[in-house]
Structures are given as structure tokens and as C-alpha cells.
Design an enzyme around this catalytic site. Structure first.
Site, PDB file in Angstrom:
ATOM      1  N   TYR A   1      18.353  79.449  54.118  1.00 33.98           N
ATOM      2  CA  TYR A   1      19.512  78.635  54.456  1.00 33.98           C
ATOM      3  C   TYR A   1      19.315  77.171  54.164  1.00 33.98           C
ATOM      4  O   TYR A   1      20.417  76.400  53.984  1.00 33.98           O
ATOM      5  CB  TYR A   1      20.070  78.903  56.220  1.00 33.98           C
ATOM      6  CG  TYR A   1      20.261  80.001  56.585  1.00 33.98           C
ATOM      7  CD1 TYR A   1      20.435  81.019  55.585  1.00 33.98           C
ATOM      8  CD2 TYR A   1      20.724  80.370  57.612  1.00 33.98           C
ATOM      9  CE1 TYR A   1      21.111  82.451  55.954  1.00 33.98           C
ATOM     10  CE2 TYR A   1      21.025  81.381  58.276  1.00 33.98           C
ATOM     11  CZ  TYR A   1      21.332  82.400  57.459  1.00 33.98           C
ATOM     12  OH  TYR A   1      21.600  83.611  57.570  1.00 33.98           O
TER      13      TYR A   1
ATOM     14  N   LYS B   1       8.753  89.685  54.935  1.00 35.23           N
ATOM     15  CA  LYS B   1       8.963  90.936  53.747  1.00 35.23           C
ATOM     16  C   LYS B   1       7.756  90.747  53.204  1.00 35.23           C
ATOM     17  O   LYS B   1       8.219  90.623  51.520  1.00 35.23           O
ATOM     18  CB  LYS B   1      10.177  90.436  53.244  1.00 35.23           C
ATOM     19  CG  LYS B   1      10.774  91.619  52.280  1.00 35.23           C
ATOM     20  CD  LYS B   1      11.222  92.951  52.830  1.00 35.23           C
ATOM     21  CE  LYS B   1      11.478  94.124  51.904  1.00 35.23           C
ATOM     22  NZ  LYS B   1      11.131  95.423  52.497  1.00 35.23           N
TER      23      LYS B   1
ATOM     24  N   ASP C   1      12.559  94.982  57.407  1.00 37.67           N
ATOM     25  CA  ASP C   1      13.431  96.313  57.414  1.00 37.67           C
ATOM     26  C   ASP C   1      13.223  97.187  58.833  1.00 37.67           C
ATOM     27  O   ASP C   1      13.900  97.791  59.318  1.00 37.67           O
ATOM     28  CB  ASP C   1      13.561  96.908  55.973  1.00 37.67           C
ATOM     29  CG  ASP C   1      12.384  96.743  55.404  1.00 37.67           C
ATOM     30  OD1 ASP C   1      11.282  96.123  55.747  1.00 37.67           O
ATOM     31  OD2 ASP C   1      12.139  97.461  54.447  1.00 37.67           O
TER      32      ASP C   1
ATOM     33  N   ASP D   1      18.250  84.998  62.011  1.00 37.50           N
ATOM     34  CA  ASP D   1      19.879  85.417  62.352  1.00 37.50           C
ATOM     35  C   ASP D   1      20.387  86.460  62.512  1.00 37.50           C
ATOM     36  O   ASP D   1      21.143  86.935  63.232  1.00 37.50           O
ATOM     37  CB  ASP D   1      20.649  84.261  61.225  1.00 37.50           C
ATOM     38  CG  ASP D   1      22.103  83.995  61.303  1.00 37.50           C
ATOM     39  OD1 ASP D   1      22.241  84.081  62.574  1.00 37.50           O
ATOM     40  OD2 ASP D   1      22.661  83.418  60.359  1.00 37.50           O
TER      41      ASP D   1
ATOM     42  N   ASP E   1      21.363  88.700  66.256  1.00 34.95           N
ATOM     43  CA  ASP E   1      22.598  89.207  66.415  1.00 34.95           C
ATOM     44  C   ASP E   1      22.473  90.752  66.719  1.00 34.95           C
ATOM     45  O   ASP E   1      23.195  91.419  67.666  1.00 34.95           O
ATOM     46  CB  ASP E   1      23.602  89.205  65.316  1.00 34.95           C
ATOM     47  CG  ASP E   1      24.406  87.777  65.442  1.00 34.95           C
ATOM     48  OD1 ASP E   1      23.845  86.768  66.079  1.00 34.95           O
ATOM     49  OD2 ASP E   1      25.552  87.908  64.946  1.00 34.95           O
TER      50      ASP E   1
END
Ligand code: NAD
Length: 374
Positions: free
Chosen positions: A149, A206, A239, A263, A267
Site C-alpha cells: 500500500y 508468500k 493462501d 487487510d 476482514d
């Protein structure tokens, strides 16, 4: 109590903001005053404007005076900001969000902590089957000021071949960019948090694909090896984590991860609790920390006295724990909230058809119930 017999005073900057922000902030003050009655501390409140309210009064979402109060405080407690009155796509007009983003930046808040805790009484509120929610109690530590970001980004037009079939077209990129110190400091936050919990950290990355993740993993292990070997450290690919959060959420104690991964995962994890009105958050940095519920200003119910103040009160619990080291008071507040829910008291958002009318309460009554049980 100090050796001179004086109460220690914690200075709290109150930013009620907009919409239901005012209503839920009043309940936070009520509960803090109830805590001060039984502890050798006192709380001093300084209120300032932020967001839409600040735009109306000063023309800017983050007035200098507000920033000064925030810097001078031991902690900042924020209600919520925003509302349709200030919605605009005109880039020359001020927006309420600029207040919050500006404040996070000015206070250097690089760690966003979001606890996901399932209250037994609300187990049926989740979309998962209740048996999958046994013993779910996790903390997501999201890096907040770096990563994808904040890395270099661009959009280019007329790039040869980008339109397909040899034609010119558009190209865009974002960069996942981390520096060593950014990973080190967020890893420390995670390990410290795990020590006061169940002592386990999942570092989510990752690393099978991304170079920034491979560096992340090395640095997290370095921090672990030089002072936190008492904490269990598990690497997990993002993942897989997305799947494990639904399959077996109870395995997680602390999750530490990159900005965008955090983020998305937070959620996803929020749906385990079943209600937006129950999610607290803490944003920590080198200086004053900021505490706020995860929800927004709920303009649809603002001014009606029906908002759920519990996400705000759970944010107060985090403030007591992280900024004031008042562990016992934090535990007591958590238990008081649990007791109120166990007794069947509900605000409208967490009520269902089984809730009797006499147990349906508004914002102030919910605050009173929690304060009484302290
Ligand atoms: P929202 O979180 O304000 O509301 C979504 C829904 O949840 C609404 O139906 C609302 O009534 C309900 N809700 C939210 N909090 C509740 C509570 N404590 N008790 C009971 N019900 C609750 O999200 P939105 O409607 O998308 O956004 C409204 C405004 O809030 C926008 O201006 C948005 O930009 C802003 N916002 C601010 C923050 C923040 O201050 N950190 C975060 C998100 C959104």
C-alpha cells in the site's frame, strides 16, 4: 498511587468524530470513570475535533490544534469519522478520512492490532457452525505503514504492446516494498503481544513467490532468535492462512503479516465474530497510540441512541492493556462485557428473534450495564 499519595493521571485525547462517534465515546468515558473509582489512577480527558466535524468548524479534517492534543496525550480514543454530508469526489474539497490517515501518519502508527474474540453468548451470530468457533481468540497484527500500500506505483499510457496484438495500451504497477527496520519492529510487537497471550505467533507471508516475503521471513526469525525463543513461531503462506481461518480458526493466537495480507485476512477473520459492532482495534507506533472501533460512523442510526458501544469498550480494554499496562482492569472490563452478554442484554445489531423486549437496550443503557459490572 505515587509515594506522595497522589493518583497517577493518564491523559486521554478524545476524538468523538462524526455520526455515532459521539454516542459511543460517551460510553467509553463512563466506563473509564467507573474503572478509576476502584483503581489508584485517574483519567484526564481532552476532547478535540476530527473528520467531518472539524471540516465544518475549521475547513480541514485534521486541525493543528487536534494534532497538538493527540501528541500531548498518553493515548488517543477515536469514535468514528465520516458521513454523507462530506462525501465528495472533488479532489479540491477536504474529506473526513484525511483526518484519520493524517493522524495515523503524524503519530507514526505502524502496527494495527485487531483482536478477534468470540463471545460464547454470540456464537450463533457467526456464519460458521458454532463447533468451529470453540476457543477462537486471536490477534491480527497488521503492518500499517509499509508494504504494497505504500510502495512505488504508477500507471503508464501508450505502452507499446500493452494493448494486445501489438497495439499500445495501459500498464500499471504497485510495489511490495519493505525495509529491514519495518519488519523488525512489527515482529517485536507480535512477539510481545504473544507473550501476554498464549505464546504463539504465525508469521504469514508468500515466501514461495515473493522476495519481500523471503526477507520478511528471515528478519522475523532473526528477531525471534535474539530474544523471543520462549514464543512459538510458525511460518504460514498467506493462501493457506486464508483457508485455515475458516477450517480451524482456534489454531491461531497471534498472526503477524504484511499490510495488504493483514487487510484482507482481518476482514475475513472479522466474520468469525458475526458482528461489526464487536470489533475493536489498536494502532501502535513509537509514540501515542490510537484506539478505535473497527466500524464507521453509521450515519443511518446516528442520533438515535441505538448504536452498539461494545466495539468501543473493547477498544478501551486494548488501551488499558497496551498504553497503560493496566492488565487487571483490562481483564475486568472484558469479563464485564462478557457477563452483560451472558445475561442476554443486546443492542439491536446483535439481537435476534430470541431476544426478549426487556433485554433489548440502547447505547447508554449498554454502557451503564458494563460500568455497573466493573
Ligand atoms: P459503517 O461501519 O458506519 O456502517 C455499516 C453498517 O453497520 C450500518 O448499517 C451501521 O448502522 C452498522 N453499524 C456500524 N457500527 C455499528 C454499531 N456500533 N452499532 C450498530 N450498528 C452499527 O460503514 P459505512 O456505512 O460503510 O460508512 C459510514 C461512514 O463511516 C462513511 O463515511 C465511511 O467513510 C466512514 N467510516 C469510517 C471509519 C472510521 O472512522 N475508522 C471506518 C469505516 C467507515
Amino acid at each position: 498511587m505515587s509515594e506522595f499519595g497522589e493518583l497517577h493521571t493518564y491523559r486521554i485525547c478524545l476524538l468523538p468524530g462524526d455520526g455515532i462517534g459521539m454516542e459511543i465515546t460517551a460510553e467509553a468515558v463512563k466506563v473509564l470513570e467507573a474503572i478509576a473509582l476502584r483503581e489508584d489512577v485517574s483519567f484526564a480527558f481532552a476532547e478535540a475535533i476530527l473528520g467531518g466535524a472539524a471540516i465544518d468548524e475549521t475547513g480541514t479534517a485534521l486541525p493543528d490544534a487536534t494534532l497538538e492534543v493527540a501528541h500531548a496525550a498518553d493515548a488517543v480514543l477515536l469514535g468514528a469519522i465520516g458521513g454523507p454530508k462530506w462525501d465528495t469526489t472533488d479532489p479540491t474539497k477536504p474529506r473526513p478520512e484525511q483526518g484519520l490517515l493524517g493522524l495515523r501518519k503524524a503519530l507514526g502508527l505502524y502496527a494495527n492490532l485487531r483482536p478477534v474474540r468470540i463471545f460464547d453468548a454470540l456464537r450463533d451470530a457467526s456464519t460458521l457452525k458454532p463447533e468451529h468457533l470453540q476457543e477462537v481468540d486471536m490477534l491480527i497484527v497488521r503492518e500499517l505503514t509499509g508494504g504494497l500500500y505504500f510502495g512505488e506505483r504508477a500507471r503508464e499510457y501508450g505502452v507499446p504492446g500493452a494493448g494486445g496484438n501489438g497495439a499500445a495500451g495501459q500498464r500499471a504497477y504497485d510495489t511490495m516494498d519493505y525495509q529491514e527496520y519495518e519488519v523488525e519492529r512489527i515482529a517485536r510487537v507480535a512477539f510481545e503481544a504473544a507473550r501476554s497471550r498464549r505464546g504463539r505467533v504465525h508469521s504469514v507471508d508468500k515466501a514461495n513467490v515473493l522476495e519481500s516475503s523471503r526477507m520478511w521471513r528471515e528478519i522475523v526469525h532473526g528477531v525471534h532468535g535474539t530474544g523471543y525463543t520462549d514464543v512459538e513461531l510458525i511460518d504460514q503462506l498467506v493462501d493457506n492462512t486464508a483457508m485455515q481461518l475458516i477450517r480451524w480458526p482456534a489454531q491461531f493466537d497471534v498472526i503477524v503479516t504484511e499490510n495488504m495480507f493483514g487487510d484482507i485476512l482481518s476482514d475475513e477473520a472479522s466474520m468469525l465474530t458475526g458482528s461489526l459492532g464487536m470489533l475493536a482495534s489498536a494502532s501502535l507506533g513509537d509514540g501515542t497510540a490510537l484506539y478505535e472501533p473497527s466500524h464507521g460512523s453509521a450515519p443511518d442510526i446516528a442520533g438515535q441512541g441505538v448504536a452498539n458501544p461494545l466495539a468501543m469498550l473493547l477498544s478501551v480494554e486494548l488501551m488499558l492493556r497496551y498504553s497503560f499496562a493496566m492488565e487487571e482492569s483490562a481483564d475486568r472490563l472484558g469479563r464485564a462485557i462478557e457477563a452483560v452478554l451472558d445475561e442476554g442484554w443486546r443492542t439491536r445489531d446483535i439481537a435476534d428473534e430470541s431476544t426478549p423486549d426487556e433485554r433489548l437496550v440502547g447505547t447508554a443503557a449498554m454502557g451503564d450495564l458494563v460500568a455497573e459490572r466493573l
